[in-house]
Design an enzyme around this catalytic site. Structure first.
Site: not given
Ligand code: C2O
Length: 560
Positions: A157, A181, A190, A311, A315, A331, A344
């Site tokens: 990631h 992203h 993802h 989303h 995070h 990230f 996710h």
């Molecule tokens: Cu690649 Cu929720 O992030």
């Protein structure tokens, strides 16, 4: 070692390369010692010409593809650079580049085997959690340089989002880096990432039916962080989380750290956020998926509604309450927390749900720039595989499905705080042209003209509010909300029709500022406010986090 000449001007050296190979293989090097992942098929002993062209694209590869087809191509792992801590601008202690492989396989979806069923985390039983914990324990116990190791997987990631890869092999050392992203690759990338992660876990416990649990945060029943993640001795535990957000706290889908939602309003706001992101005329594909991103695009052309809203909020909500927000809220570190994969899985499920809500409307882009885009991952056998967006459109074809749960936000149409507002017609506010560019260190309001007084009543046309030239610091969490025809401070009142949506991002790179845009559907909103016949609307931009670091280039209305 031998030399081959591929054209009169380019000489490659072929060496034996033993890392992570179980078979004899070849790596091609340019004589200037730039190493490319150009491979032979070991059996045939032939150079894969397509990737040869990609590898030397800077020289003549570009001519090999028609000008119209410029999807991003799988990154050249050997060109991966060191990622940076977003807060200190220092190189990260641990490099997140993946191990190299001398063989790349074009991935074919397996056709045999049953369907894995991803359970809702709050409904999964003890036995299931024990199995999942065991699988993660085994993943953590793999040798550190095994690409299936837990930390290696977390770094996947980091590498795809911290601008460590040249955007295409042809981009060489240019400044253009790959970012998956804030663009139309958010959902498919993802999906593939979780797909291989799940298969690795499944293989480690030798259970072909194993499937990841999804954190059903869009549903009041599943809104608390699943207990299994907070048991201190569990392999699923991670200490780097905001202690105030552990159970029984309810996940705040409209979270901002400077002004978290009043706990009494969390559920109401969550349902409103979900309705807005999933239902309220998220009509145009771009507004759900994110904006087009191809070879040559700058990073972050524009995130879709779920990506930039619920989303991102989660995070940041899970991660530490610090500028860095580790692990979930940043990230580079986010996938070091097992919660990431359940978070996710829910995002991925929402993609499936949204497709289901489309009825006969188009469910995905037909643009080959999207469908033919490629990524690379290590599979459960530690083989490096190349995958395409086109193979990730239907989760059932990929061998997994989701447990059915309620969608309580589906019918949650929003009520106006005030219908037929005269705010935009009065003299109190200036026109957008006079207001922008503007800094968001306070609430910014502007009157915006509608190019057509009333939109075409065609089913398929959407009226959209475009907030463009959004520039913000990428080293921190920033967020602002957008309201239409609302003169109140509007703090916290996200469950009203006036709320059009938000922009937010998690810190994800070191240098420069993000430059992006968002589009917010207006058609249903104007209907709910009974403002469809007005020729102007009042737009309010309300900073939530980091407003002093955000500037807005302009605001306009378009029809698409
Ligand atoms: Cu690649 Cu929720 O992030």
């Amino acid at each position: 070692m031998s030399l081959i000449t591929l054209s009169s001007s380019i000489t490659f050296t072929i060496t034996n390369h033993s890392r992570h190979t179980r078979t004899q293989s070849l790596t091609v090097r340019c004589t200037d010692d730039n190493q490319y992942n150009i491979q032979t098929s070991p059996a045939a002993g032939q150079v894969d010409r397509r990737h040869l062209l990609m590898g030397i694209g800077g020289l003549y590869g570009a001519a090999a593809a028609p000008a119209s087809a410029t999807p991003i191509t799988a990154p050249d792992f050997s060109k991966c650079g060191v990622a940076t801590n977003l807060n200190t601008s220092q190189p990260l202690k641990d490099n997140c580049c993946p191990p190299l492989s001398s063989e790349i396989i074009d991935y074919k979806l397996p056709t045999a085997g049953g369907l894995r069923l991803r359970p809702a985390a709050h409904l999964a039983g003890k036995e299931y959690w024990a199995k999942y914990a065991k699988a993660v324990e085994l993943m953590k116990a793999l040798p550190a340089d095994d690409p299936r190791n837990f930390m290696q997987q977390a770094n996947v990631h980091c590498a795809y989002c911290n601008l460590t890869y040249p955007q295409t092999p042809a981009a060489g050392d240019s400044d253009l880096k790959l970012q998956i992203h804030n663009c139309w690759h958010f959902f498919p990338w993802h999906r593939w990432y979780l797909y291989f992660y799940e298969r690795i876990l499944s293989k480690l416990i030798d259970d072909p039916s194993f499937a990841l649990p999804f954190w059903n945060w869009d549903n009041p029943d599943g809104v608390v962080l699943p207990e299994a993640f907070v048991e201190k001795n569990s392999p699923l535990y991670n200490p780097r989380r905001n202690p105030e957000h552990l159970p029984p706290a309810m996940a705040d889908l409209a979270y901002s750290s400077s002004k978290p939602t009043n706990p009494k309003k969390v559920i109401k706001n969550n349902l409103s956020v979900m309705h807005r992101e999933m239902v309220r005329r998220v009509w145009r594909l771009q507004d759900f998926y994110g904006a087009k991103y191809v070879a040559g695009s700058s990073p972050d052309p524009g995130p879709g509604a779920v990506e930039r809203g619920s989303h991102i909020a989660l995070h940041v909500w899970v991660g530490e309450n610090t500028t860095g927000g580790e692990d979930m809220g940043n990230f580079y570190s986010t996938a070091r927390d097992s919660v990431f994969f359940s978070h996710h899985a829910n995002v991925d499920r929402l993609w499936t749900v949204w497709r289901g809500l489309r009825g006969t409307k188009k469910k995905e882009f037909t643009d080959s720039d999207w469908l033919d885009a490629e990524f690379q991952f290590y599979d459960e056998h530690a083989r490096l595989v190349r995958v395409r967006v086109a193979d990730a459109l239907e989760n059932e074809r990929m061998g997994y499905a989701y447990q059915e749960v309620d969608l309580p936000w589906l019918k949650n149409r929003l009520l106006a705080r005030k219908k037929k507002s005269k705010a935009a017609a009065g003299a109190a506010y200036r026109a957008g042209e006079k207001v922008f560019p503007a800094k968001l260190d306070k609430v910014v309001r502007a009157v915006v003209k509608r190019p057509k007084k009333s939109r075409e009543k065609e089913e398929e046309e959407e009226e959209l509010l475009v907030i463009e030239g959004i520039e913000a610091d990428t080293g921190r969490f920033v967020k602002f909300d957008v309201f239409v025809n609302d003169e109140e401070e509007a703090a916290g009142d996200l469950d009203k029709a006036e709320y059009a949506g938000c922009y937010s991002h998690v810190p994800h790179r070191n240098s420069g500022r993000i430059k992006t845009m968002i589009r917010l559907g207006l058609s249903e909103l104007l209907e709910d406010l009974e403002a469809e016949e007005d020729d102007k609307i009042l737009v309010s931009l309300v900073p939530r986090d980091g407003g002093e670091d955000i500037t807005i280039g302009g605001v306009k209305i378009v029809y698409d």
